[in-house]
Design a protein around this motif. Structure first.
Motif, PDB file in Angstrom:
ATOM      1  N   ILE A 138      48.415  39.345  41.457  1.00  0.00           N
ATOM      2  CA  ILE A 138      47.870  38.338  40.567  1.00  0.00           C
ATOM      3  C   ILE A 138      47.051  39.402  39.430  1.00  0.00           C
ATOM      4  CG2 ILE A 138      45.867  36.687  40.234  1.00  0.00           C
ATOM      5  CD1 ILE A 138      45.945  36.124  43.165  1.00  0.00           C
ATOM      6  N   PHE A 143      40.883  39.398  40.355  1.00  0.00           N
ATOM      7  CA  PHE A 143      41.825  38.444  41.049  1.00  0.00           C
ATOM      8  C   PHE A 143      42.907  39.146  41.795  1.00  0.00           C
ATOM      9  CE2 PHE A 143      40.505  34.662  38.713  1.00  0.00           C
ATOM     10  CZ  PHE A 143      40.442  33.598  39.688  1.00  0.00           C
ATOM     11  N   ASP A 144      43.184  40.385  41.057  1.00  0.00           N
ATOM     12  CA  ASP A 144      44.121  41.395  41.564  1.00  0.00           C
ATOM     13  C   ASP A 144      43.664  41.813  42.857  1.00  0.00           C
ATOM     14  OD1 ASP A 144      42.309  42.956  40.533  1.00  0.00           O
ATOM     15  OD2 ASP A 144      43.314  44.369  39.590  1.00  0.00           O
ATOM     16  N   TYR A 146      41.491  40.434  44.848  1.00  0.00           N
ATOM     17  CA  TYR A 146      41.711  39.166  46.068  1.00  0.00           C
ATOM     18  C   TYR A 146      43.047  39.129  46.338  1.00  0.00           C
ATOM     19  CZ  TYR A 146      42.175  34.434  47.238  1.00  0.00           C
ATOM     20  OH  TYR A 146      42.372  33.127  48.051  1.00  0.00           O
ATOM     21  N   GLY A 147      43.896  39.264  45.594  1.00  0.00           N
ATOM     22  CA  GLY A 147      45.419  39.046  46.074  1.00  0.00           C
ATOM     23  C   GLY A 147      45.727  40.067  47.172  1.00  0.00           C
TER      24      GLY A 147
END
Length: 262
Positions: A138, A143-144, A146-147
């Motif tokens: 992501i 978000f990166d 989180y991924g």
């Protein structure tokens, strides 16, 4: 009331760490991996399932030493008849097992790929020190991360002193093969071991505040010269025997102890 700087839920977790472990849930993706342990621990298949009607998930349970042992296998796909491997099944059965059985400890055991560049060999068994995903890309700030969902696992220094296991980080994705993008992410994750379930189990266990440990045995060398699928199938039975021996040793060590003593 929890001490200053500590939430009441944190206080509850700390208190739970001092209580002897009684109920263990062992999440295993493949029937081939599960059945030798079912025999070893003399477990019985659950006839009146604790899981929702219609799901293929299988629970084997019984008493081993002073422990209530539950082996959870996601079962076979209803259409294709193969083991329900991967992160979706692993997440679902972990969540359902925690809700139904309220375990004191989760053990995710399974076979996996390993990297010779990081010192892994066929038949090695690893106690995982950290988990992350490598195929949830992501490329947006925050978000990166989180991924990737990188997490350290439960610290078990006393267990490591007693049981002959290697230590390494685990990277999880939903593909048996490895694309160039996956390879770059796995290297970034500093992983020695690659599987299809571990980080998903870790995510749910962390979400519901259940301690979890991860035991992974190497069936194939991902950065070797043999096709992954061929090497995996060739070594599955023999490596499963090594995995099951290590899981038994871990369960024997856990018996009579609390989380803080691991």
């Amino acid at each position: 009331m929890a001490p200053h700087g500590e939430t009441s839920s944190d206080h509850g977790v700390i208190e739970a760490e001092k209580i002897p472990i009684k109920t263990i849930v062992i999440i295993i993706a493949m029937q081939t991996e599960a059945l030798p342990l079912v025999t070893k621990f003399q477990l019985s298949e659950d006839i009146d399932s604790v899981f929702p009607k219609g799901v293929p998930w299988v629970r084997y349970h019984g008493i081993y030493k002073d422990l209530n042992i539950n082996i959870i296998w996601p079962g076979k796909d209803g259409v294709l008849g193969v083991d329900s491997v991967g992160t979706v099944s692993a997440s679902l059965v972990t969540y359902a097992s925690i809700q139904a059985l309220q375990p004191d400890l989760i053990i995710n055991a399974g076979t996996s790929g390993g990297f010779k560049a990081k010192g892994a060999c066929i038949g090695d068994v690893f106690l995982v020190s950290g988990v992350a995903f490598h195929d949830r890309r992501i490329p947006i700030p925050v978000f990166d991360q989180y991924g990737i969902c990188g997490k350290e696992t439960l610290s078990t220094p006393n267990l490591l002193k007693e049981v002959n296991l290697k230590v390494g980080k685990l990277s999880t994705g939903d593909s048996l093969d490895m694309s160039p993008q996956d390879e770059a992410a796995i290297i970034a994750n500093d992983a020695t071991v690659k599987d299809m379930e571990g980080a998903a189990v870790a995510y749910v266990a962390d979400l519901l505040s259940v301690p979890a440990i991860f035991i992974k045995a190497i069936t194939d060398i991902v950065d070797g010269d043999k096709p992954t699928a061929e090497e995996f199938l060739q070594n599955l039975v023999a490596v499963t025997a090594a995995l099951d021996q290590s899981v038994t040793e871990v369960v024997d060590f856990v018996s009579g102890k609390c989380i803080s003593e691991l």
